[in-house]
Design a protein around this motif. Sequence first.
Motif, mmCIF file in Angstrom:
data_model
loop_
_atom_site.group_PDB
_atom_site.id
_atom_site.type_symbol
_atom_site.label_atom_id
_atom_site.label_comp_id
_atom_site.label_asym_id
_atom_site.label_seq_id
_atom_site.Cartn_x
_atom_site.Cartn_y
_atom_site.Cartn_z
ATOM 1 N N ILE A 54 23.595 -48.574 58.488
ATOM 2 C CA ILE A 54 23.221 -48.070 59.808
ATOM 3 C C ILE A 54 21.708 -48.014 59.967
ATOM 4 O O ILE A 54 21.008 -47.358 59.191
ATOM 5 C CB ILE A 54 23.822 -46.677 60.043
ATOM 6 C CG1 ILE A 54 25.353 -46.730 59.962
ATOM 7 C CG2 ILE A 54 23.373 -46.119 61.387
ATOM 8 C CD1 ILE A 54 26.015 -45.370 59.981
ATOM 9 N N ASP A 55 21.222 -48.682 61.010
ATOM 10 C CA ASP A 55 19.820 -48.537 61.392
ATOM 11 C C ASP A 55 19.661 -47.491 62.483
ATOM 12 O O ASP A 55 18.732 -46.679 62.448
ATOM 13 C CB ASP A 55 19.262 -49.885 61.868
ATOM 14 C CG ASP A 55 17.779 -49.812 62.195
ATOM 15 O OD1 ASP A 55 17.045 -49.138 61.455
ATOM 16 O OD2 ASP A 55 17.360 -50.421 63.196
ATOM 17 N N ARG A 56 20.590 -47.491 63.448
ATOM 18 C CA ARG A 56 20.429 -46.590 64.579
ATOM 19 C C ARG A 56 21.786 -46.219 65.158
ATOM 20 O O ARG A 56 22.688 -47.055 65.258
ATOM 21 C CB ARG A 56 19.588 -47.280 65.654
ATOM 22 C CG ARG A 56 19.069 -46.331 66.732
ATOM 23 C CD ARG A 56 18.137 -47.038 67.702
ATOM 24 N NE ARG A 56 18.878 -47.850 68.671
ATOM 25 C CZ ARG A 56 18.786 -49.157 68.759
ATOM 26 N NH1 ARG A 56 17.992 -49.828 67.931
ATOM 27 N NH2 ARG A 56 19.476 -49.819 69.676
ATOM 28 N N LEU A 57 21.922 -44.956 65.547
ATOM 29 C CA LEU A 57 23.065 -44.464 66.300
ATOM 30 C C LEU A 57 22.539 -43.863 67.595
ATOM 31 O O LEU A 57 21.658 -42.993 67.562
ATOM 32 C CB LEU A 57 23.847 -43.407 65.511
ATOM 33 C CG LEU A 57 24.572 -43.871 64.244
ATOM 34 C CD1 LEU A 57 25.092 -42.671 63.467
ATOM 35 C CD2 LEU A 57 25.709 -44.818 64.586
ATOM 36 N N ASP A 58 23.053 -44.334 68.731
ATOM 37 C CA ASP A 58 22.586 -43.848 70.022
ATOM 38 C C ASP A 58 23.750 -43.338 70.849
ATOM 39 O O ASP A 58 24.916 -43.635 70.571
ATOM 40 C CB ASP A 58 21.882 -44.973 70.802
ATOM 41 C CG ASP A 58 20.547 -45.366 70.170
ATOM 42 O OD1 ASP A 58 19.902 -44.479 69.563
ATOM 43 O OD2 ASP A 58 20.175 -46.543 70.275
ATOM 44 N N ASP A 398 32.194 -40.918 76.650
ATOM 45 C CA ASP A 398 30.941 -41.312 77.303
ATOM 46 C C ASP A 398 30.270 -42.490 76.610
ATOM 47 O O ASP A 398 29.340 -43.080 77.152
ATOM 48 C CB ASP A 398 29.971 -40.130 77.360
ATOM 49 C CG ASP A 398 30.442 -39.050 78.308
ATOM 50 O OD1 ASP A 398 31.204 -39.379 79.244
ATOM 51 O OD2 ASP A 398 30.071 -37.880 78.110
ATOM 52 N N GLY A 399 30.714 -42.822 75.420
ATOM 53 C CA GLY A 399 30.255 -44.020 74.741
ATOM 54 C C GLY A 399 29.037 -43.825 73.860
ATOM 55 O O GLY A 399 28.275 -42.872 74.003
ATOM 56 N N GLY A 400 28.875 -44.740 72.926
ATOM 57 C CA GLY A 400 27.735 -44.716 72.016
ATOM 58 C C GLY A 400 27.535 -46.072 71.389
ATOM 59 O O GLY A 400 28.354 -46.997 71.554
ATOM 60 N N GLU A 401 26.454 -46.188 70.638
ATOM 61 C CA GLU A 401 26.036 -47.477 70.104
ATOM 62 C C GLU A 401 25.638 -47.352 68.645
ATOM 63 O O GLU A 401 24.969 -46.398 68.244
ATOM 64 C CB GLU A 401 24.856 -47.996 70.922
ATOM 65 C CG GLU A 401 24.237 -49.284 70.437
ATOM 66 C CD GLU A 401 23.054 -49.708 71.295
ATOM 67 O OE1 GLU A 401 22.440 -50.734 70.973
ATOM 68 O OE2 GLU A 401 22.739 -49.004 72.282
ATOM 69 N N LEU A 402 26.055 -48.308 67.842
ATOM 70 C CA LEU A 402 25.640 -48.440 66.445
ATOM 71 C C LEU A 402 24.920 -49.773 66.307
ATOM 72 O O LEU A 402 25.453 -50.813 66.694
ATOM 73 C CB LEU A 402 26.849 -48.393 65.512
ATOM 74 C CG LEU A 402 26.636 -48.473 63.994
ATOM 75 C CD1 LEU A 402 27.883 -48.000 63.275
ATOM 76 C CD2 LEU A 402 26.291 -49.871 63.480
ATOM 77 N N VAL A 428 31.213 -56.043 70.429
ATOM 78 C CA VAL A 428 30.305 -56.361 69.330
ATOM 79 C C VAL A 428 29.339 -57.455 69.773
ATOM 80 O O VAL A 428 29.747 -58.449 70.384
ATOM 81 C CB VAL A 428 31.083 -56.834 68.079
ATOM 82 C CG1 VAL A 428 30.123 -57.081 66.923
ATOM 83 C CG2 VAL A 428 32.139 -55.806 67.686
ATOM 84 N N GLU A 429 28.081 -57.250 69.429
ATOM 85 C CA GLU A 429 27.053 -58.254 69.675
ATOM 86 C C GLU A 429 26.378 -58.594 68.352
ATOM 87 O O GLU A 429 26.128 -57.701 67.535
ATOM 88 C CB GLU A 429 26.022 -57.705 70.656
ATOM 89 C CG GLU A 429 24.865 -58.643 70.950
ATOM 90 C CD GLU A 429 23.944 -58.070 72.026
ATOM 91 O OE1 GLU A 429 24.140 -58.429 73.209
ATOM 92 O OE2 GLU A 429 23.068 -57.251 71.683
ATOM 93 N N VAL A 430 26.095 -59.872 68.130
ATOM 94 C CA VAL A 430 25.309 -60.290 66.979
ATOM 95 C C VAL A 430 23.904 -60.595 67.482
ATOM 96 O O VAL A 430 23.729 -61.382 68.423
ATOM 97 C CB VAL A 430 25.912 -61.526 66.283
ATOM 98 C CG1 VAL A 430 25.122 -61.839 65.013
ATOM 99 C CG2 VAL A 430 27.380 -61.287 65.946
ATOM 100 N N MET A 479 29.199 -51.396 70.517
ATOM 101 C CA MET A 479 29.286 -50.466 71.639
ATOM 102 C C MET A 479 30.690 -49.856 71.610
ATOM 103 O O MET A 479 31.689 -50.566 71.724
ATOM 104 C CB MET A 479 29.046 -51.180 72.959
ATOM 105 C CG MET A 479 27.672 -51.832 73.068
ATOM 106 S SD MET A 479 26.304 -50.637 72.984
ATOM 107 C CE MET A 479 26.580 -49.675 74.474
ATOM 108 N N LEU A 480 30.752 -48.544 71.434
ATOM 109 C CA LEU A 480 32.024 -47.851 71.272
ATOM 110 C C LEU A 480 32.257 -46.882 72.414
ATOM 111 O O LEU A 480 31.337 -46.168 72.841
ATOM 112 C CB LEU A 480 32.059 -47.067 69.955
ATOM 113 C CG LEU A 480 31.899 -47.840 68.643
ATOM 114 C CD1 LEU A 480 30.431 -47.899 68.236
ATOM 115 C CD2 LEU A 480 32.709 -47.190 67.532
#
Length: 492
Positions: A54-58, A398-402, A428-430, A479-480
């Motif tokens: 994990i680099d970032r969780l938003d 509400d969603g979040g991002e890894l 998922v995005e590469v 994106m979850l």
Amino acid sequence: MHRRRWLQASTALAASPLMSLARAGAPLRAEAGDGEGVIDLGSRRELFVDRYLIDRLDGDARIALERPRDEGIVHRFDRPYEGPFCGYATVIHDGPLYRLYYRGLPRAGVDGSAAEVTCYAESTDGIRWDRPELGFFEYDGSKANNIVLAGMPPFSHNFCPMLDPRPGVPGDRRYKALAGTGKSGLHAFASDDGIRWRRLGDGPVIAQGAFDSQNVPLWSEHEGRYLCYFRVFVDGDRRIARTTSEDFLRWTEPELMSYGDRPVEHLYTNQTSPYFRAPHLLIGIAARFMPGRRVISAEQAEAIGVDPGYFGDCSDAVLISSRGGDHYDRTYMEGFIVPGIGPENWVSRTNYPALNVVPTGPAEMSVYVNQNYGQATAHLRRYSMRLDGFARVRAGYDGGELVSKPLTFDGRRLELNFETSAAGGIRVEVRDPEGGPIPGYSLAESVETIGNEVGRAVSWRGGEDVSPLAGRPARLRFMLKDASIYALQFTS
């Protein structure tokens, strides 16, 4: 237990230069690949038991510890040679058979006494257990029992076996074990069938350590050697040390395991083992001991019939992990398996997990816990989890991002162990290492993943194939929405 002597010896051990110099194996590091700081993921399955990827969780995304599900009692320690002080259990999955080993001890006494025996049970599903009448050792005038070691004090105090997966291991040493106390040191044992055991040599193979709890041996595929994790005392705290060996007989000087900047807690047993679906990852379900933290009253203790010396403390189980070397990750400080309802669950030295997590169904794995210690109702209890389900990355409605760290991979498909709600989903995005979407694999081209599976490939409008990106540094962006990811793996 000669606690003062072990405290002094272990403190001296921790201060020794050998503790920092005896680095027998290197941990997995984010330094392989085509660029500095790029994780070489290869085709390994990775779990979110730590922040390694994990680099970032938003947004609402976060990492979260799971809680195993209580499946009830699977084995009662109710034979005359077993009793309230059974402990230090090990569960081994060997093909169609599950094997259970544990100390039998009807009455508390000095560690390593002649009253201790090593018992054995087996199962074909990990749920229903039987005691085979082995006929090896006589107890109370009969050999109709499931004792596999007796009359060899102090080795039944904490006899801890392993199934050796090392390529080319001799058949008569397919099973190995370590056992002993601080006075005797740890001695090595071997067996071809896991039932009939013999000692390897006459003396101890590991001499430095407290050895007054379970001493855990394993074969590390990643480090290419045997490891043993055991307890030491440092400044009065119960800590974990490890030593390594190439042949199970000659071991390096011990090294103290660190937790980074996480607080030091009393870990009574460590129960470290390679996770069977990702053996490069060592998972420990450790017994966290809270000395002097008394929960129940003397009247409650008398009502449940616990031994008078065993209700002044309490314990639970915590999740620890390691990727090699002298470091444990303690991402999750909260309890992993917490004591149940009722005073019988809040006594001293109860809730101690057995060694090893084993598969018990197509999408299920189990861990076993020693409970009701010091009581006539002492037993082993099973707790279940989904495969890979120690922890997860989770986002709400509400969603979040890894966003992952830069990595390289091998394979054609990206598979996820995931779950969503009916309204939720995962895209998922590469990306390239700088964060730009790679054409064909952008978020806008991602096909939403919906459902609940332990392994499903994600896809884009052009399909599932990610092999054109294999070997190239990239980042993964998830994106979850009302969804969780437990593990990921690139597969062929």
